[in-house]
Scaffold this active site. Sequence first.
Site, short mmCIF file in Angstrom:
data_model
loop_
_atom_site.label_atom_id
_atom_site.label_comp_id
_atom_site.label_asym_id
_atom_site.label_seq_id
_atom_site.Cartn_x
_atom_site.Cartn_y
_atom_site.Cartn_z
N ASP A 19 -2.29 5.36 -7.05
CA ASP A 19 -3.10 6.17 -6.14
C ASP A 19 -4.10 7.02 -6.92
O ASP A 19 -5.29 7.08 -6.59
CB ASP A 19 -2.17 7.08 -5.33
CG ASP A 19 -2.69 7.30 -3.92
OD1 ASP A 19 -3.75 6.75 -3.60
OD2 ASP A 19 -2.04 8.02 -3.15
N ASP B 63 0.61 5.69 2.54
CA ASP B 63 1.08 7.07 2.46
C ASP B 63 2.24 7.34 3.42
O ASP B 63 2.88 8.38 3.33
CB ASP B 63 -0.07 8.03 2.77
CG ASP B 63 -1.16 7.96 1.72
OD1 ASP B 63 -0.83 7.65 0.57
OD2 ASP B 63 -2.34 8.17 2.06
#
Length: 541
Positions: A385, A438
Amino acid sequence: MDSIRVFWVLWVSVVAVQFWVPCVLGGDIVHEDDLAPKKPGCENNFVLVKVQTWVNGKEGNEFVGVGARFGTTMESKEKHANHTKVTISDPPDCCSTPKNTLPGDVILVHRGNCKFTTKAKIAESANASAILIINNRKELYKMVCDPNETNINIRIPAVMLPQDAGEILEKYLRKNASVSVQLYSPERPLVDIAEVFLWLMAVGTILCASYWSAWSAREAAIEQEKLLKDGSDDYLNIEDTGGSGVVDINTTSAILFVVIASGFLVMLYKLMSTWFVELLVVLFCIGGVEGLQTCLVALLSRWFKQAGDSFIKVPFFGAISYLTLAVSPFCITFAVVWAVYRHASFAWIGQDILGVALIVTVLQIVRVPNLKVGTVLLSCAFLYDIFWVFASKWWFHESVMIVVARGDRSGEDGIPMLLKIPRLFDPWGGYSIIGFGDILLPGLLIAFSLRYDWLSKKTLRAGYFLYAMMAYGLGLLITYVALNLMDGHGQPALLYIVPFTLGTFFTLGKKRGDLKILWTRGEPERACPHFQLQPSPLEPK
């Protein structure tokens, strides 16, 4: 069932590559603040500017620009902003005194050939009331002062326009149309209610998926205990039959997952176009149909148990329940209608329904067996990420994650692998969005915590699920705070969520003495009812 398992494992690799990015009108804002820090006369905060146009007295397009570090600040109220005539600079770059007169007009100039501050000073000396600078790209560029520049005292607003907006204005002016603009910069609310609903949606999705996963695990455990007590030989063949319909991730597949996701993300970045987004829409619809169908069948089977337990053999698909056959047409129709009307203002509702159903189903089928695998998976995703949101700029000169999620160069308003809600009270509009990854990746660990709690017969306070859910919610909340503090720039949510969730597990596990069993087995030991210790001949009976 084996083919379904393979489908979900591959699909998880596809859908989880999209992480958190905000939706900002006008594109990403490029800047060089590190080369030109604030100084007297060049210390404005960068703000987005609305440029409302009127052509021959009729209201035209509204564009979005960005205010410069220098010059006067923008009016924040639309009613206080003046309508001002626009004039093209001659020469177009405004690097020398304009040949045309500018009695309080807004001057439209092209970027290049001299400093931004030089253009603004020349425009001011020619009596312009403001300067609109057309960028040479479609992105917005934050106009700063040179590091060694002194004596900066510019008293007119300076606004950068994206290339396409500038070309439209210039085209009207070249045709001798009368063009006027209204420049103002409305303030964004600190928190929009859309962010609250999105937070609730993410937390609620994990909550529902975790309870479904834990319920299935407990039902399977109860069934195993019955088989053990009955001494049935069927227990020996439970794992071989594949009847559980569950895929356990191991450490190797956790690492490969992130590698495959990185490769897929680069492919999206390189091949991003209209046809490629349409391909993603088709894939999303297939996954959404599977997810919605699975969720509806699980819910309706409680009322239509006989239809759920009766099966018919269908070519290629194998044995399918009558309830599944009844639900499938509705799910397919729902996905097709969303795909056809995905550009409509209400399409986000269908996208969210399909997305949530898909995530819940994946969290039911794909499982983390222990804390070791969960730690490897989330740690790799944590680095993934951060790299693709921030570090990718060093190699690709732009954030690959943000470009892909926005759907740049595709002609589409972003890709479908996102949950989104329109910002209701934001004068800039747009959406608050969150990527599947997420929710999905932390959800795997949180679902594991509830399965462990139920199999261990722990209460809510004595278990790990409550605290894992609180850690996830807090991490996601901090992501929103960081998003607002960073002027709406994309934030990798896992940067905040992963330390909170993993930190909670390790802290509580070590404190309670459960860390070893959480790390290795991931479930409590269960004694076999047919095995009893025989007393030693030397021990008294």
